[in-house]
Scaffold this active site. Structure first.
Site, PDB file in Angstrom:
ATOM      1  N   LYS A 114      13.792  46.294  93.172  1.00  0.00           N
ATOM      2  CA  LYS A 114      13.731  45.341  92.066  1.00  0.00           C
ATOM      3  C   LYS A 114      15.050  45.239  91.327  1.00  0.00           C
ATOM      4  O   LYS A 114      15.415  44.177  90.830  1.00  0.00           O
ATOM      5  CB  LYS A 114      12.615  45.712  91.085  1.00  0.00           C
ATOM      6  N   LYS A 198       7.365  41.242 102.122  1.00  0.00           N
ATOM      7  CA  LYS A 198       6.061  41.292 101.468  1.00  0.00           C
ATOM      8  C   LYS A 198       5.721  39.938 100.828  1.00  0.00           C
ATOM      9  O   LYS A 198       6.617  39.284 100.304  1.00  0.00           O
ATOM     10  CB  LYS A 198       6.159  42.362 100.373  1.00  0.00           C
ATOM     11  N   LYS A 201       5.042  37.408  94.320  1.00  0.00           N
ATOM     12  CA  LYS A 201       4.986  36.398  93.259  1.00  0.00           C
ATOM     13  C   LYS A 201       6.321  35.718  93.065  1.00  0.00           C
ATOM     14  O   LYS A 201       6.402  34.580  92.627  1.00  0.00           O
ATOM     15  CB  LYS A 201       4.662  37.089  91.931  1.00  0.00           C
TER      16      LYS A 201
HETATM   17  P1  AMP Z   1       1.462  43.383  90.896  1.00  0.00           P
HETATM   18  O1  AMP Z   1       1.255  41.925  90.977  1.00  0.00           O
HETATM   19  O2  AMP Z   1       2.797  43.826  91.351  1.00  0.00           O
HETATM   20  O3  AMP Z   1       1.066  43.948  89.572  1.00  0.00           O
HETATM   21  O4  AMP Z   1       0.444  44.005  91.946  1.00  0.00           O
HETATM   22  C1  AMP Z   1      -0.945  44.095  91.704  1.00  0.00           C
HETATM   23  C2  AMP Z   1      -1.637  44.760  92.875  1.00  0.00           C
HETATM   24  O5  AMP Z   1      -1.494  43.942  94.059  1.00  0.00           O
HETATM   25  C3  AMP Z   1      -1.059  46.127  93.249  1.00  0.00           C
HETATM   26  O6  AMP Z   1      -2.118  46.994  93.582  1.00  0.00           O
HETATM   27  C4  AMP Z   1      -0.196  45.840  94.451  1.00  0.00           C
HETATM   28  O7  AMP Z   1      -0.081  46.956  95.298  1.00  0.00           O
HETATM   29  C5  AMP Z   1      -0.977  44.711  95.123  1.00  0.00           C
HETATM   30  N1  AMP Z   1      -0.090  43.849  95.938  1.00  0.00           N
HETATM   31  C6  AMP Z   1       0.947  43.102  95.500  1.00  0.00           C
HETATM   32  N2  AMP Z   1       1.537  42.441  96.520  1.00  0.00           N
HETATM   33  C7  AMP Z   1       0.835  42.790  97.641  1.00  0.00           C
HETATM   34  C8  AMP Z   1       0.935  42.422  99.023  1.00  0.00           C
HETATM   35  N3  AMP Z   1       1.862  41.577  99.467  1.00  0.00           N
HETATM   36  N4  AMP Z   1       0.049  42.975  99.887  1.00  0.00           N
HETATM   37  C9  AMP Z   1      -0.915  43.830  99.458  1.00  0.00           C
HETATM   38  N5  AMP Z   1      -1.067  44.196  98.169  1.00  0.00           N
HETATM   39  C10 AMP Z   1      -0.208  43.686  97.262  1.00  0.00           C
END
Ligand code: AMP
Ligand code: TRP
Length: 333
Positions: A114, A198, A201
């Site tokens: 990041k 990956k 967002k």
């Molecule tokens: P975040 O949006 O970073 O707060 O992520 C929220 C949840 O979504 C966390 O448990 C992450 O591990 C999961 N997550 C985010 N991106 C992915 C992805 N590409 N594949 C699987 N899980 C994801």
């Protein structure tokens, strides 16, 4: 066995299929098990580790809450709240940051990704982000934490911090060492445009992800345009090696239809990608579109969402407030 579940999602917009399959879908299953006590947190303090627009942040806190509910989390069964409403998270984070050695944090790969090349310009908050996450989890004595694969290292750090605190202050078992709940096969959903990246967002290309607010047409169009390779679909998992885009689409199909990858390979082995894409687009529209529709309805009911968050914060405060008091006493305050 009854589990105490805690997990968090950042209110940073564009919640996508990766968030759903990697995390939120599991939240719903855990919420549906009467034996579990679940807490789902909109981690707004984590969100500000990178710059946020004030109004967008406010909207995103409500949208993430709406996404939880639209996906099937029942706020009468689980606690849903936003982190900044419960002071103990920040206070716990400070205390734990005084226990955790720099060396442990220096190993965190997500910070490196990041922060990018110019680490000097990254916020200190981004660096200590995993400690705030440890505070979130440990304040609620969570036994299990459902997350996607990318959070595995942060959970290992949480476990280490809990054990160090208990040892340093001779208070065995005071901080509970949590178990990660990471789905074996489908915990890392990749970009539709690059099977080595990956789904995220922040990807510049909206075609790289299925947003949970996409319309049916957008979903169909994105799957149609998803990158594949020029071979047909294999029959065996082994033959997916070095074919990341094929593996990703087959993984998404398996995960959304709750079946093993083997079964999906039986179904599509020897066929062209167009067949897989047609069926994937259909099943995704059927599952995601109702969620998208519900999010759009809920997001207009600000009063309802604010009430859920405020009632959730009151309940969370009772648990975390008590734990932080005990923690401060142990330290000598
Ligand atoms: P975040 O949006 O970073 O707060 O992520 C929220 C949840 O979504 C966390 O448990 C992450 O591990 C999961 N997550 C985010 N991106 C992915 C992805 N590409 N594949 C699987 N899980 C994801
Ligand atoms: N760091 C997690 C992510 O980016 C979000 C998060 C914050 C979290 N606190 C948590 C996840 C506590 C699980 C438990 O995805």
């Amino acid at each position: 066995m009854s589990k105490k579940i805690f997990s968090g999602v950042q209110p940073t917009g564009n919640l996508h299929l990766g968030n759903y399959l990697g995390a939120i879908k599991n939240f719903v299953e855990l919420n549906n098990d009467e034996d579990n006590k679940c807490i789902f947190c909109v981690v707004d303090l984590h969100a500000i580790t990178v710059k946020q627009d004030k109004d967008e942040l406010k909207n995103n806190i409500r949208e993430t809450t709406a996404t939880f509910i639209a996906s099937g989390i029942d706020p009468s069964k689980s606690i849903i709240f936003n982190q900044s409403k419960v002071y103990a998270h920040a206070e716990g984070s400070w205390i734990l940051s005084c226990m955790a050695p720099m060396g442990w944090l220096n190993r965190m790969t997500q910070f490196k990704e990041k922060a990018g090349k110019d680490k000097e310009k990254a916020s200190v908050g981004l660096y200590i982000y995993p400690i705030l996450m440890a505070s979130d989890i440990l304040l609620y004595d969570a036994t299990h934490v459902p997350v996607g694969e990318d959070q595995k290292q942060h959970l290992e750090l949480t476990r280490d911090i809990a054990q160090k605190f208990n040892k340093d202050f001779k208070c065995e078992n005071f901080l509970k060492v949590p178990e990660p709940l990471i789905k074996k096969n489908f915990s890392r959903i990749m970009s539709l445009k690059d099977g080595l990246k990956k789904m995220s967002k922040s990807d510049q290309s909206d075609l790289s992800r299925i947003n949970l607010t996409d319309t049916k047409d957008e979903i169909v169009n994105k799957i149609k345009k998803a990158k594949t390779d020029s071979y047909s679909i294999p029959n065996e998992e082994e033959k997916l090696k070095d074919r990341p885009e094929a593996e990703n689409l087959l993984g998404i199909y398996s995960s959304i239809s709750d079946q093993t990858l083997d079964k999906t390979l039986d179904q599509f082995g020897g066929k062209n990608f167009s067949e897989l894409k047609n069926q994937l687009a259909e099943i995704l529209s059927n599952k995601i579109y109702p969620i998208s529709n519900e999010i759009k309805k809920l997001i207009n009911d600000k009063q309802y969402l604010d009430k859920i968050l405020s009632e959730g914060a009151d309940k969370a405060e009772q648990i975390a407030g008590k734990k932080i008091k005990e923690m401060k006493k142990i330290i000598g305050f």
